[in-house]
Write a protein that holds these residues in place. Structure first.
Motif, PDB file in Angstrom:
ATOM      1  N   LEU A   4       0.827  -1.215   0.000  1.00  0.00           N
ATOM      2  CA  LEU A   4       0.000   0.000   0.000  1.00  0.00           C
ATOM      3  C   LEU A   4       0.858   1.262   0.000  1.00  0.00           C
ATOM      4  CD1 LEU A   4      -2.966   1.071   0.264  1.00  0.00           C
ATOM      5  CD2 LEU A   4      -2.607   1.085   2.745  1.00  0.00           C
ATOM      6  N   VAL A   5       1.990   1.196   0.700  1.00  0.00           N
ATOM      7  CA  VAL A   5       2.874   2.368   0.784  1.00  0.00           C
ATOM      8  C   VAL A   5       3.504   2.645  -0.592  1.00  0.00           C
ATOM      9  CG1 VAL A   5       4.972   3.301   1.869  1.00  0.00           C
ATOM     10  CG2 VAL A   5       3.305   2.014   3.248  1.00  0.00           C
ATOM     11  N   ASN A   6       4.033   1.599  -1.216  1.00  0.00           N
ATOM     12  CA  ASN A   6       4.640   1.773  -2.544  1.00  0.00           C
ATOM     13  C   ASN A   6       3.586   2.208  -3.564  1.00  0.00           C
ATOM     14  OD1 ASN A   6       7.059   0.836  -1.399  1.00  0.00           O
ATOM     15  ND2 ASN A   6       6.477  -1.282  -1.790  1.00  0.00           N
ATOM     16  N   GLN A   7       2.402   1.657  -3.407  1.00  0.00           N
ATOM     17  CA  GLN A   7       1.298   2.035  -4.293  1.00  0.00           C
ATOM     18  C   GLN A   7       0.960   3.523  -4.113  1.00  0.00           C
ATOM     19  OE1 GLN A   7       0.025  -0.119  -6.514  1.00  0.00           O
ATOM     20  NE2 GLN A   7      -1.244   1.524  -7.337  1.00  0.00           N
ATOM     21  N   VAL A   9       3.129   5.873  -3.282  1.00  0.00           N
ATOM     22  CA  VAL A   9       4.173   6.641  -3.977  1.00  0.00           C
ATOM     23  C   VAL A   9       3.858   6.665  -5.473  1.00  0.00           C
ATOM     24  CG1 VAL A   9       6.630   6.734  -4.557  1.00  0.00           C
ATOM     25  CG2 VAL A   9       5.927   6.059  -2.250  1.00  0.00           C
ATOM     26  N   LYS A  10       3.495   5.506  -5.993  1.00  0.00           N
ATOM     27  CA  LYS A  10       3.156   5.397  -7.421  1.00  0.00           C
ATOM     28  C   LYS A  10       1.977   6.308  -7.777  1.00  0.00           C
ATOM     29  CE  LYS A  10       1.636   1.902 -10.785  1.00  0.00           C
ATOM     30  NZ  LYS A  10       1.497   0.448 -11.038  1.00  0.00           N
ATOM     31  N   ASP A  11       0.968   6.290  -6.931  1.00  0.00           N
ATOM     32  CA  ASP A  11      -0.237   7.097  -7.169  1.00  0.00           C
ATOM     33  C   ASP A  11       0.110   8.593  -7.205  1.00  0.00           C
ATOM     34  OD1 ASP A  11      -3.298   6.960  -7.207  1.00  0.00           O
ATOM     35  OD2 ASP A  11      -2.937   8.398  -5.586  1.00  0.00           O
ATOM     36  N   LEU A  12       0.972   9.004  -6.278  1.00  0.00           N
ATOM     37  CA  LEU A  12       1.393  10.407  -6.234  1.00  0.00           C
ATOM     38  C   LEU A  12       2.136  10.798  -7.517  1.00  0.00           C
ATOM     39  CD1 LEU A  12       1.962  13.121  -4.756  1.00  0.00           C
ATOM     40  CD2 LEU A  12       3.957  12.013  -3.720  1.00  0.00           C
ATOM     41  N   VAL A  13       3.106   9.962  -7.909  1.00  0.00           N
ATOM     42  CA  VAL A  13       3.914  10.279  -9.095  1.00  0.00           C
ATOM     43  C   VAL A  13       3.034  10.280 -10.356  1.00  0.00           C
ATOM     44  CG1 VAL A  13       5.808   9.508 -10.578  1.00  0.00           C
ATOM     45  CG2 VAL A  13       6.073   9.453  -8.091  1.00  0.00           C
ATOM     46  N   LEU A  37       1.199  -5.446  -4.611  1.00  0.00           N
ATOM     47  CA  LEU A  37       0.026  -5.961  -3.911  1.00  0.00           C
ATOM     48  C   LEU A  37      -0.075  -5.194  -2.604  1.00  0.00           C
ATOM     49  CD1 LEU A  37       0.568  -9.787  -4.556  1.00  0.00           C
ATOM     50  CD2 LEU A  37      -1.062  -8.254  -5.685  1.00  0.00           C
ATOM     51  N   ARG A  38      -1.190  -4.498  -2.444  1.00  0.00           N
ATOM     52  CA  ARG A  38      -1.289  -3.578  -1.311  1.00  0.00           C
ATOM     53  C   ARG A  38      -1.138  -4.285   0.025  1.00  0.00           C
ATOM     54  NH1 ARG A  38      -6.902  -1.076  -2.109  1.00  0.00           N
ATOM     55  NH2 ARG A  38      -7.176  -3.233  -2.751  1.00  0.00           N
ATOM     56  N   MET A  39      -1.650  -5.512   0.120  1.00  0.00           N
ATOM     57  CA  MET A  39      -1.682  -6.200   1.411  1.00  0.00           C
ATOM     58  C   MET A  39      -0.542  -7.193   1.580  1.00  0.00           C
ATOM     59  SD  MET A  39      -5.738  -6.493   1.928  1.00  0.00           S
ATOM     60  CE  MET A  39      -6.748  -5.057   1.493  1.00  0.00           C
ATOM     61  N   VAL A  74      -2.252  10.713   3.398  1.00  0.00           N
ATOM     62  CA  VAL A  74      -3.491  10.946   4.144  1.00  0.00           C
ATOM     63  C   VAL A  74      -4.689  10.905   3.198  1.00  0.00           C
ATOM     64  CG1 VAL A  74      -4.764  12.612   5.559  1.00  0.00           C
ATOM     65  CG2 VAL A  74      -2.335  12.218   5.991  1.00  0.00           C
ATOM     66  N   LEU A  75      -4.572  11.598   2.068  1.00  0.00           N
ATOM     67  CA  LEU A  75      -5.653  11.581   1.075  1.00  0.00           C
ATOM     68  C   LEU A  75      -5.829  10.191   0.470  1.00  0.00           C
ATOM     69  CD1 LEU A  75      -5.603  14.473  -1.539  1.00  0.00           C
ATOM     70  CD2 LEU A  75      -7.484  13.733  -0.059  1.00  0.00           C
ATOM     71  N   PHE A  76      -4.693   9.628   0.074  1.00  0.00           N
ATOM     72  CA  PHE A  76      -4.683   8.348  -0.638  1.00  0.00           C
ATOM     73  C   PHE A  76      -5.338   7.241   0.183  1.00  0.00           C
ATOM     74  CE2 PHE A  76      -2.209   4.368  -1.421  1.00  0.00           C
ATOM     75  CZ  PHE A  76      -2.644   4.113  -2.712  1.00  0.00           C
ATOM     76  N   THR A  77      -5.019   7.180   1.464  1.00  0.00           N
ATOM     77  CA  THR A  77      -5.587   6.107   2.290  1.00  0.00           C
ATOM     78  C   THR A  77      -7.008   6.447   2.738  1.00  0.00           C
ATOM     79  OG1 THR A  77      -4.415   7.004   4.213  1.00  0.00           O
ATOM     80  CG2 THR A  77      -3.413   5.124   3.088  1.00  0.00           C
TER      81      THR A  77
END
Ligand code: 1DX
Length: 188
Positions: A4-7, A9-13, A37-39, A74-77
């Motif tokens: 989820l954390v790497n995802q 970063v990807k979402d932000l970029v 895989l987020r989980m 914060v937004l992403f989650t």
């Protein structure tokens, strides 16, 4: 850290810079795949490499990347399936900060490989507090600054953050001084 954390970063970029920039960052980081895989729990190296590569490709300091990512997290989650978790943790900034450890305890019930940081509030006043950040990980204090700005956006609570005490000095934790720049309750 969990995918989820790497995802995140990807979402932000992807949102801010687009697909090509993301590909360059993955190449620079030496990633074999940009599917997370987020989980699933990934080595922390994956996340640190992404931050380093983003810093290089975007010509921003690693601290700036971490601040931007913390804010985005914060937004992403909160919008990405964990809204209830946020709602349960309070409807204003200071309550939320007090409940952060409980929030993590709740996530850890389902995801035991979570290595939860601990946040403690001290010197709590109406418009300021000190936030202690205890972490298993190194080098993420700028992330906390970003997280606080993300929470400031979420609760529409303008704030200043100063990194008062560094972990190098205490050996165990960082301390941030958080002060509201508008009086609580909207009173002037
Ligand atoms: F101020 O110091 C506001 O993998 C804040 O270690 C601070 O060890 C909000 F399903 C689901 C999952 C999954 C939900 F398992 C995480 F995948 C957690 C969602 C917290 C929202 C901590 C992420 C440990 C991964 C800490 C920086 C770095 C905490 C990251 C921010 C709300 C979260 O988060 C450190 C891991 C969640 C989940 C939130 C964190 C790990 C935070 C905040 N942490 C995984």
């Amino acid at each position: 850290m969990y995918g989820l954390v790497n995802q995140g970063v990807k979402d932000l970029v992807l949102n801010k810079f687009g697909e090509e920039t993301w590909q360059s960052i993955c190449d620079e980081a030496g990633l074999k795949s940009d599917r997370f895989l987020r989980m699933k729990s990934y080595p922390d190296d994956v996340t640190y490499s992404l931050v380093g590569a983003a810093s290089k490709v975007l010509e921003l300091s690693p601290e700036d990347i971490l601040i931007a990512f913390g804010r985005h997290w914060v937004l992403f989650t909160a919008q990405g399936g964990y809204g209830d978790l946020f709602d349960m943790a309070g409807d204003n900034l200071f309550d939320f900060l007090h409940q952060l450890d409980e929030l993590h305890t709740r996530v850890k019930l389902n995801f035991p490989e979570l290595r939860t940081p601990s946040f403690r509030c001290t010197d709590v006043k109406a418009s300021s507090l000190r936030l202690e950040y205890h972490s298993h990980r190194d080098g993420l204090s700028a992330l906390v600054v970003g997280l606080l700005h993300g929470l400031s956006d979420r609760f529409q609570t303008p704030l200043d953050v100063t990194h008062e005490v560094k972990r190098e000095d205490t050996g165990t934790h960082d301390i941030f001084f958080v002060s509201l720049t508008e009086p609580p309750g909207g009173a002037k």
